[in-house]
Design an enzyme around this catalytic site. Structure first.
Site, PDB file in Angstrom:
ATOM      1  N   GLY A 100       0.781  -1.224   0.000  1.00 58.71           N
ATOM      2  CA  GLY A 100       0.000   0.000   0.000  1.00 58.71           C
ATOM      3  C   GLY A 100       0.815   1.278   0.000  1.00 58.71           C
ATOM      4  O   GLY A 100       1.874   1.386  -0.648  1.00 58.71           O
ATOM      5  N   SER A 101       0.344   2.241   0.765  1.00 55.34           N
ATOM      6  CA  SER A 101       0.874   3.599   0.713  1.00 55.34           C
ATOM      7  C   SER A 101       2.287   3.741   1.246  1.00 55.34           C
ATOM      8  O   SER A 101       2.864   4.839   1.170  1.00 55.34           O
ATOM      9  CB  SER A 101      -0.059   4.544   1.471  1.00 55.34           C
ATOM     10  OG  SER A 101      -1.325   4.581   0.855  1.00 55.34           O
ATOM     11  N   THR A 102       2.856   2.686   1.808  1.00 59.26           N
ATOM     12  CA  THR A 102       4.264   2.772   2.221  1.00 59.26           C
ATOM     13  C   THR A 102       5.163   3.028   1.020  1.00 59.26           C
ATOM     14  O   THR A 102       6.290   3.509   1.182  1.00 59.26           O
ATOM     15  CB  THR A 102       4.703   1.477   2.920  1.00 59.26           C
ATOM     16  OG1 THR A 102       4.508   0.358   2.040  1.00 59.26           O
ATOM     17  CG2 THR A 102       3.910   1.254   4.197  1.00 59.26           C
TER      18      THR A 102
END
Length: 594
Positions: free
Chosen positions: A311-313
């Site tokens: 995801g947004s990592t």
């Protein structure tokens, strides 16, 4: 052969002329012939007797020398081995970075039987079943009486079991000494150590071989007699125990089916702790599951084998790439109006937020999908792939676990613009928590490519620089802003300047598409941001915070609090002194998320 006549004609005629008896001549010749034969036979017998005497002398000399050699050597039991192969039972210890034992050897015994020497096989079978309830009494009786001369009964015995078998008192039951592998800390670091089993076996020894984890990956080194000194790992056992405890508690509180954590030194790539839950006891390694999802097995190493959409990592990689290319800076204005229409696709924000016009730093703070997508489109597919590859996100990690080479990231086969968009915020590409920890370490240490390792390093290895130093520093500052102003406010541990990025990714459905109510949540962090030393990645599988009427499944509510508690617990253990900082603002009810 020329025969000499017993009655030579010349002498017979001469004897008759002289009036002598010719028979005397015959008898005299016969006597001489017999004497010659006796002399020849005597000579032959003397030669044979001399040879026989020398032979006996040499044999007695060899026997005497052998007896003297045996008398001068230390007594030892004979070793049983495979033909042409000597069983090597010695295996080096494994320790943590401070020399504390993680794996060692202990002396134990195996139980075997010579059924033909048993006095009462039926009684022996009954007594053995009392000692070992898992044995089949009828099978034992059948095997004791079917004519076999040897059979294994138990490969490993406890001292209590050995005494109980000894008390049976039957001469057909025998014990063979051997070494076995012992993991004195039980479940602690089980996915790192893996486990061992017996290879070649004899009645007096057994070969211990690695079956998983570092025991298998470093098997040749551990079995090499020339390298008998302990194998020193980078793991800190105290930190490992603390993280295991916190992660296990967090997994239960967040109703998660599994969890993983990786703590890494950003300058050396040393893995200080690696935890995967659920775990197992390598002293009694369970059998692998044969049906269902392999990821549900306690043997599955989620930190290394688990390949997830994180995801947004990944958003910080997109921004760092753009800054590296000179396309944007921290204060560059980005159009973040949502949704972003791209062909037939609609790029939306979490819970349909619309962050509007924002700076690049705010894109990371707010975890804006649209803002990240627009930055990625400026970077382009080829440069995006090259940057991710330079961080090691396209290849298996080289960490010293036998499972690592099989955990290759899942990378899109084709890379059109829509893939450039989704990959920029960590969807459509999958990697392991170990990959993510190494990539964040590369950002945190000033841009030098980190190679993760489980072996203790005495000096910092040479590492290629893949991100400019000023870009890496700006990226770390943005990660700090995520904690102070953005989606990870729960991670603000007073005194330790935590920076990081949340990631909430829907779980793929094996039947196609994604689940609506199952996610993989990750928080990737570095600390302290003023001079980063460590990177921590925490991943929860299918978490759900059910403290309110509506379940909360985003990383800010699940993975972040767990990571914060880990940092709070382990930072003092690693010698980090608190730094005076201002705490982040209190978490708002409308906390922005992915």
């Amino acid at each position: 052969m020329i025969r000499t006549p017993l009655r030579p004609l010349a002498r017979i005629l001469q004897a008759r002329l002289n009036g002598q008896n010719p028979d005397v001549i015959e008898r005299e010749n016969l006597r001489l012939r017999h004497e010659a034969a006796r002399d020849k036979a005597r000579s032959r017998a003397e030669v044979r007797l001399l040879f026989l005497g020398l032979s006996f002398f040499m044999m007695f000399m060899v026997i005497g020398a052998r007896m003297g050699l045996l008398a001068s050597t230390e007594p030892s039991e004979p070793r049983s081995a495979l033909p042409g192969h000597e069983i090597s039972a010695n295996r080096a210890d494994i320790t943590d970075r401070d020399g504390r034992i993680l794996a060692t050897n202990i002396q134990t015994y195996a139980l075997y039987a010579h059924p033909q020497d048993m006095i009462d096989p039926m009684h022996v079978a009954e007594e053995l079943v009392r000692i070992f309830p898992d044995m089949d009494e009828d099978a034992l009786k059948r095997r004791f009486t079917d004519g076999r001369k040897f059979m294994w009964i138990r490969r490993k015995l406890s001292p209590e079991q050995m005494q109980a078998v000894h008390d049976i008192g039957d001469p057909g039951l025998l014990f063979g000494p051997r070494e076995m592998r012992l993991y004195p800390n039980g479940h602690l670091a089980s996915h790192i150590l893996g486990g061992t089993s017996f290879g070649a076996e004899g009645v007096a020894s057994a070969e211990v071989i690695g079956t998983a984890g570092i025991e298998r990956a470093m098997d040749a080194r551990l079995r090499d007699p020339a390298q008998s000194e302990p194998l020193q790992l980078s793991i800190d056992m105290t930190v490992q125990a603390a993280i295991t405890e916190v992660l296990n508690t967090g997994m239960k509180m967040m109703n998660s089916k599994g969890a993983a954590a990786v703590l890494m030194d950003v300058h050396t790539g040393e893995v200080i702790s690696l935890v995967s839950l659920p775990d197992f006891d390598p002293n009694d390694r369970p059998a692998p599951i044969l049906t269902g999802d392999p990821g549900d097995s306690p043997l599955f190493n989620r930190a290394v084998q688990g390949v997830y959409e994180l995801g947004s990592t990944f958003k910080i990689f997109t921004v760092a790439n753009a800054m590296q290319l000179g396309l944007v800076g921290p204060d560059t204005i980005i159009d973040g109006n949502a949704p972003l229409i791209w062909g037939k696709y609609r790029i939306k924000e979490f819970q349909n937020h619309n962050y509007g016009i924002q700076t690049v730093t705010q894109v990371i703070e707010n975890s804006s999908n649209v803002g990240t997508a627009r930055i990625a489109l400026e970077v382009g597919a080829q440069r995006q792939q090259a940057f991710m590859r330079s961080l090691g996100l396209f290849d298996p990690t080289p960490v010293e676990l036998v499972e690592a080479p099989g955990a290759k990231p899942i990378v899109p086969a084709r890379w059109p613009e829509i893939v450039t968009i989704t990959t920029s915020y960590g969807h459509g590409i999958a990697a392991s928590p170990m990959h993510l920890a190494a990539a964040y370490s590369t950002i945190a240490n000033g841009g030098y490519r980190v190679t993760p390792t489980l072996l203790h390093r005495t000096q910092t290895p040479e590492m290629p620089q893949v991100v400019a130093t000023d870009v890496a520093h700006k990226a770390v500052d943005m990660l700090r802003m995520v904690v102070t102003n953005g989606t990870a406010s729960f991670a603000d541990v007073p005194g330790y300047q935590v920076g990081g990025k949340t990631g909430t990714a829907d779980k793929p459905d094996p039947q196609g598409g994604y689940y609506n109510d199952k996610v993989v949540n990750t928080f990737a962090s570095v600390f302290p941001t003023s001079a980063p030393q460590y990177a921590l990645v925490v991943t929860l599988d299918e978490p759900s915070d059910n403290t309110l009427s509506v379940p909360r499944r985003s990383a800010g509510w699940t993975a972040v609090p767990v990571a914060a508690e880990i940092i709070r617990r382990v930072a003092p253990l690693m010698g980090l002194r608190p730094i005076e900082t201002q705490p982040a603002a209190q978490l708002r009810a409308d906390l922005p998320e992915e």
